[in-house]
Design a protein around this motif. Structure first.
Motif, mmCIF file in Angstrom:
data_model
loop_
_atom_site.group_PDB
_atom_site.id
_atom_site.type_symbol
_atom_site.label_atom_id
_atom_site.label_comp_id
_atom_site.label_asym_id
_atom_site.label_seq_id
_atom_site.Cartn_x
_atom_site.Cartn_y
_atom_site.Cartn_z
ATOM 1 N N ILE A 9 60.259 -18.321 -7.243
ATOM 2 C CA ILE A 9 60.675 -18.737 -5.905
ATOM 3 C C ILE A 9 61.375 -17.598 -5.171
ATOM 4 C CG2 ILE A 9 62.879 -19.739 -6.693
ATOM 5 C CD1 ILE A 9 60.646 -21.073 -3.865
ATOM 6 N N GLU A 10 62.177 -16.800 -5.905
ATOM 7 C CA GLU A 10 62.894 -15.700 -5.254
ATOM 8 C C GLU A 10 61.942 -14.628 -4.741
ATOM 9 O OE1 GLU A 10 67.148 -15.744 -7.677
ATOM 10 O OE2 GLU A 10 65.392 -14.813 -8.569
ATOM 11 N N PHE A 11 60.917 -14.322 -5.522
ATOM 12 C CA PHE A 11 59.995 -13.273 -5.111
ATOM 13 C C PHE A 11 59.023 -13.742 -4.039
ATOM 14 C CE2 PHE A 11 61.441 -11.311 -9.049
ATOM 15 C CZ PHE A 11 61.589 -9.994 -8.639
ATOM 16 N N SER A 12 59.034 -15.026 -3.733
ATOM 17 C CA SER A 12 58.196 -15.513 -2.643
ATOM 18 C C SER A 12 58.769 -15.110 -1.289
ATOM 19 C CB SER A 12 58.050 -17.040 -2.715
ATOM 20 O OG SER A 12 59.275 -17.681 -2.448
ATOM 21 N N PHE A 13 60.059 -14.735 -1.242
ATOM 22 C CA PHE A 13 60.635 -14.281 0.029
ATOM 23 C C PHE A 13 61.383 -12.952 -0.075
ATOM 24 C CE2 PHE A 13 63.730 -17.317 -1.814
ATOM 25 C CZ PHE A 13 64.877 -16.550 -1.855
ATOM 26 N N LEU A 14 61.542 -12.415 -1.284
ATOM 27 C CA LEU A 14 62.320 -11.193 -1.456
ATOM 28 C C LEU A 14 61.765 -10.024 -0.637
ATOM 29 C CD1 LEU A 14 64.352 -9.278 -2.765
ATOM 30 C CD2 LEU A 14 62.869 -9.182 -4.773
ATOM 31 N N PHE A 15 60.471 -9.771 -0.726
ATOM 32 C CA PHE A 15 59.897 -8.587 -0.084
ATOM 33 C C PHE A 15 59.472 -8.844 1.354
ATOM 34 C CE2 PHE A 15 59.238 -8.009 -4.660
ATOM 35 C CZ PHE A 15 59.909 -6.810 -4.828
ATOM 36 N N THR A 16 59.071 -10.071 1.639
ATOM 37 C CA THR A 16 58.644 -10.368 3.009
ATOM 38 C C THR A 16 59.823 -10.651 3.927
ATOM 39 O OG1 THR A 16 58.373 -12.707 2.409
ATOM 40 C CG2 THR A 16 56.432 -11.294 2.231
ATOM 41 N N ALA A 17 60.937 -11.113 3.355
ATOM 42 C CA ALA A 17 62.111 -11.442 4.175
ATOM 43 C C ALA A 17 63.376 -11.145 3.375
ATOM 44 C CB ALA A 17 62.062 -12.909 4.588
ATOM 45 N N PRO A 18 63.706 -9.870 3.155
ATOM 46 C CA PRO A 18 64.857 -9.520 2.306
ATOM 47 C C PRO A 18 66.181 -10.094 2.793
ATOM 48 C CG PRO A 18 64.001 -7.592 3.481
ATOM 49 C CD PRO A 18 62.999 -8.675 3.646
ATOM 50 N N LYS A 70 47.536 -4.000 -5.866
ATOM 51 C CA LYS A 70 46.730 -5.165 -5.501
ATOM 52 C C LYS A 70 45.941 -5.678 -6.701
ATOM 53 C CE LYS A 70 44.809 -5.505 -1.441
ATOM 54 N NZ LYS A 70 43.914 -5.347 -0.258
ATOM 55 N N GLU A 71 45.393 -4.766 -7.505
ATOM 56 C CA GLU A 71 44.624 -5.169 -8.673
ATOM 57 C C GLU A 71 45.509 -5.828 -9.726
ATOM 58 O OE1 GLU A 71 44.340 -2.439 -7.059
ATOM 59 O OE2 GLU A 71 42.223 -2.122 -6.557
ATOM 60 N N LEU A 72 46.746 -5.320 -9.888
ATOM 61 C CA LEU A 72 47.670 -5.935 -10.847
ATOM 62 C C LEU A 72 47.974 -7.378 -10.471
ATOM 63 C CD1 LEU A 72 50.215 -3.068 -11.631
ATOM 64 C CD2 LEU A 72 48.759 -4.253 -13.282
ATOM 65 N N LEU A 73 48.023 -7.662 -9.179
ATOM 66 C CA LEU A 73 48.301 -9.028 -8.735
ATOM 67 C C LEU A 73 47.169 -9.986 -9.084
ATOM 68 C CD1 LEU A 73 49.933 -8.270 -5.264
ATOM 69 C CD2 LEU A 73 51.068 -9.178 -7.292
ATOM 70 N N THR A 74 45.988 -9.446 -9.386
ATOM 71 C CA THR A 74 44.874 -10.314 -9.780
ATOM 72 C C THR A 74 44.926 -10.673 -11.259
ATOM 73 O OG1 THR A 74 43.341 -8.508 -10.338
ATOM 74 C CG2 THR A 74 43.427 -9.209 -8.032
ATOM 75 N N THR A 75 45.922 -10.127 -12.003
ATOM 76 C CA THR A 75 46.022 -10.425 -13.432
ATOM 77 C C THR A 75 46.965 -11.591 -13.711
ATOM 78 O OG1 THR A 75 47.868 -8.879 -13.794
ATOM 79 C CG2 THR A 75 45.638 -7.984 -13.945
ATOM 80 N N GLY A 76 47.405 -12.269 -12.660
ATOM 81 C CA GLY A 76 48.315 -13.394 -12.852
ATOM 82 C C GLY A 76 49.746 -13.078 -12.483
ATOM 83 N N ALA A 77 49.992 -11.830 -12.025
ATOM 84 C CA ALA A 77 51.344 -11.438 -11.630
ATOM 85 C C ALA A 77 51.663 -11.985 -10.245
ATOM 86 C CB ALA A 77 51.478 -9.921 -11.629
ATOM 87 N N SER A 78 52.939 -12.281 -10.028
ATOM 88 C CA SER A 78 53.355 -12.738 -8.704
ATOM 89 C C SER A 78 53.892 -11.592 -7.860
ATOM 90 C CB SER A 78 54.428 -13.829 -8.826
ATOM 91 O OG SER A 78 55.567 -13.347 -9.505
ATOM 92 N N ASN A 79 54.304 -10.498 -8.500
ATOM 93 C CA ASN A 79 54.783 -9.333 -7.758
ATOM 94 C C ASN A 79 54.804 -8.100 -8.636
ATOM 95 O OD1 ASN A 79 55.651 -9.118 -4.895
ATOM 96 N ND2 ASN A 79 56.581 -11.091 -5.357
ATOM 97 N N VAL A 80 54.730 -6.957 -7.995
ATOM 98 C CA VAL A 80 54.855 -5.664 -8.664
ATOM 99 C C VAL A 80 56.005 -4.924 -8.004
ATOM 100 C CG1 VAL A 80 53.748 -3.468 -9.197
ATOM 101 C CG2 VAL A 80 52.393 -5.569 -9.171
ATOM 102 N N ILE A 81 56.982 -4.504 -8.806
ATOM 103 C CA ILE A 81 58.157 -3.814 -8.279
ATOM 104 C C ILE A 81 58.151 -2.389 -8.825
ATOM 105 C CG2 ILE A 81 60.668 -3.873 -8.041
ATOM 106 C CD1 ILE A 81 60.500 -6.796 -9.040
ATOM 107 N N ILE A 82 58.032 -1.414 -7.959
ATOM 108 C CA ILE A 82 58.096 -0.009 -8.375
ATOM 109 C C ILE A 82 59.538 0.457 -8.217
ATOM 110 C CG2 ILE A 82 57.301 2.331 -7.919
ATOM 111 C CD1 ILE A 82 54.637 1.201 -7.068
ATOM 112 N N ILE A 83 60.213 0.646 -9.342
ATOM 113 C CA ILE A 83 61.628 1.040 -9.325
ATOM 114 C C ILE A 83 61.765 2.507 -8.931
ATOM 115 C CG2 ILE A 83 63.749 1.191 -10.684
ATOM 116 C CD1 ILE A 83 62.764 -1.660 -10.292
ATOM 117 N N ASP A 84 60.999 3.352 -9.576
ATOM 118 C CA ASP A 84 60.985 4.775 -9.248
ATOM 119 C C ASP A 84 59.663 5.351 -9.733
ATOM 120 O OD1 ASP A 84 61.280 5.238 -12.044
ATOM 121 O OD2 ASP A 84 63.454 5.127 -11.855
ATOM 122 N N LYS A 85 59.563 6.638 -9.840
ATOM 123 C CA LYS A 85 58.294 7.281 -10.180
ATOM 124 C C LYS A 85 57.837 6.932 -11.595
ATOM 125 C CE LYS A 85 55.898 11.729 -10.107
ATOM 126 N NZ LYS A 85 56.004 13.182 -9.925
#
Length: 530
Positions: free
Chosen positions: A340-349, A488-503
């Protein structure tokens, strides 16, 4: 330097999740034990009032007491060694346990040589304690954490080191133990002189936090939510739940059939100990406030979900309804809030900041009402622990009142901001494949279709993946270059979000099925590297 510090903190946050994940299960088992031995429960369920159930409850409860007392340090020493080791984790776990033994015996021996061991009958208030039958400086859980950091550091540095000639047999894991053993001896001598001052500092900070009242409680609750995207919230709450930052209290526990007072530190350790002998408790510890993190999970976030549903485009509402109900089910039942948190975290921080504020305010209300309820996760834990304990011990109905108040605030604030700022929460624009992944049916289909090879390919290929771990809901991956990640491809594996922390560090949110995903990935990695 800042990047190095953040990376190390993130590594530690990932590693500490290994022992922390076990301890809530201990609390659930304590709850079951208290049900069997609780005289109040016997009044309602008289069939439990017989020697078989009572004796079973006592055995179950008392068998767990050492885990939150005597053996808590070794749990963290071994658990962190597993979590922080990059390879051959089983060897790291063994060396972590052995190093713990080496430390306590070398410290005891050194203190004996220097004649600074106080008489056993004068231990209280001396800063010394008996640990596993050995008298040492009382370092509490911090001893296990320190060893759990030192050992994997040595392990990662020397696990592949091979010696030559007659010493060849002492390379690899054996070399790790040799170096760790000498390190523990040196550490024990240094700690003998340094730790008393450190302990004074910790006690001062603990006192400050406790005396800061609702300001400190709000800050704790606020940060516990705000740091979720980085995973660093795992550095916040374990300190209060398992160390004297979260208080210390004498609790009557049963040993060899006798009631014996014993000191416990950390909110969860204290109330678990109280659950082990629940009939001796008139009211739960005041430190349960540090474990009231689940208030918004049970009721509060329903307001956020309803606001997002109400503000969705009409044509999208049927699908959004399924998505939000699925996400809230994980929050209510198990206390897993990421869906539920990631449903609005990135679109509406801005909504996530409001969420963190309301979570902190919920804990403040908990404190102001002087509640003693235990709300660590979802409704299952809440019911099992609080209802059998009774209203007078916990005041649990008021937790639901706070949750309902939160839900109302969530709804009106979220609805106002979504409409006023035209925030793109789920359903406010054409549904795409990313959003559909929150659907339980879609998730199951995707999960069954994708393999470990797919995930590795989307992570940039097998040569780009350095390490794969998981916490309760996320796959935590260390890569050589995060620019090769195919989000985008990772989201097709059943993930709800991908968070890139750093490199080099990314987190992929899969929910409570993350363990099966990790198994797929590791099976593929093993197959390809053998």
């Amino acid at each position: 330097m800042k990047k190095i510090i953040v990376n190390k903190l993130q590594e530690f946050a990932k590693g500490i999740f290994v022992p922390v994940l076990i301890l809530p299960i201990v609390g659930i088992l304590f709850a079951f034990a208290s049900i069997f031995t609780n005289s109040r429960v016997h009044n309602v369920l008289p069939f439990l009032n017989n020697s078989f159930f009572i004796d079973f409850g006592k055995i179950l409860g008392q068998s767990l007491i050492p885990i939150i007392g005597t053996y808590l340090g070794i749990l963290f020493a071994v658990g962190l060694s597993i979590g922080l080791a990059k390879k051959e984790k089983h060897h790291a776990a063994l060396v972590g346990m052995l190093s713990y033994f080496v430390f306590i015996h070398s410290m005891n021996t050194y203190m004996g040589i220097k004649k600074i061991l106080v008489p056993v009958n004068q231990l209280r208030g001396s800063g010394q304690t008996i640990l596993m039958g050995v008298q040492i400086i009382d370092m509490g859980i911090f001893l296990g954490i320190a060893i759990g950091i030192i050992v994997p550091y040595i392990h990662n540095k020397f696990i592949d080191k091979e010696l030559k000639g007659a010493f060849q047999i002492y390379g690899g894991p054996r070399l790790v133990f040799i170096i760790s053993a000498f390190s523990m001896i040196l550490f024990s001598v240094v700690a003998t002189y340094v730790w008393p001052s450190v302990q004074q500092g910790i006690n001062s900070i603990s006192t400050f936090i406790e005396n800061s009242g609702e300001i400190g409680i709000f800050t704790y609750g606020f940060l516990d939510r705000l740091l979720i995207p980085t995973g660093l919230h795992h550095l916040i709450y374990p300190t209060f739940l398992y160390t004297n930052f979260g208080g210390n209290e004498m609790v009557d526990v049963i040993k060899n059939g006798e009631v014996v007072p014993q000191m416990f530190e950390g909110a969860r350790n204290i109330y678990n100990a109280q659950l082990s002998n629940i009939d001796s408790v008139t009211r739960f510890t005041k430190y349960t406030v540090w474990d009231a993190r689940g208030i918004s999970k049970i009721l509060g976030l329903w307001g956020a979900a309803f606001a997002m549903y109400k503000t969705a485009n009409e044509e999208n509402k049927p699908k959004i309804k399924v998505i939000l109900l699925s996400a809230m089910g994980a929050s209510v039942l198990a206390g897993v809030t990421e869906p539920i948190e990631f449903s609005f975290l990135f679109t509406a921080p801005i909504l996530f900041v409001i969420h963190a504020i309301l979570s902190g305010l919920g804990m403040v209300a908990f404190s102001l009402l002087d509640l003693r309820s235990i709300v660590p996760n979802g409704i299952i834990d809440f019911i099992l622990i609080n209802i059998p304990a009774g209203i007078d011990r916990t005041g649990w109905p008021l937790v639901l009142v706070i949750g309902l108040g939160q839900a109302i605030l969530y709804y009106f604030i979220f609805k106002f901001l979504i409409e006023k700022l035209n925030l793109k929460t789920p359903g406010r624009e054409s549904l795409n494949e990313n959003v559909k992944l929150y659907s339980k049916k879609d998730y199951q289909n995707k999960k069954n279709e994708n393999t470990g090879k797919d995930i590795i390919d989307y992570l940039g290929g097998i040569n780009n993946v350095v390490k794969v771990e998981n916490c309760y809901t996320r796959l935590r991956v260390t890569v050589k270059d995060s620019t090769l990640i195919k989000n985008k491809e990772l989201l097709t594996t059943g993930a709800s979000n991908v968070i890139i922390i750093d490199k080099e560090n990314i987190q992929i949110v899969y929910g409570i099925n993350v363990r099966s995903v990790r198994n797929k990935v590791e099976d593929y990695l093993i197959t390809e590297t053998v």
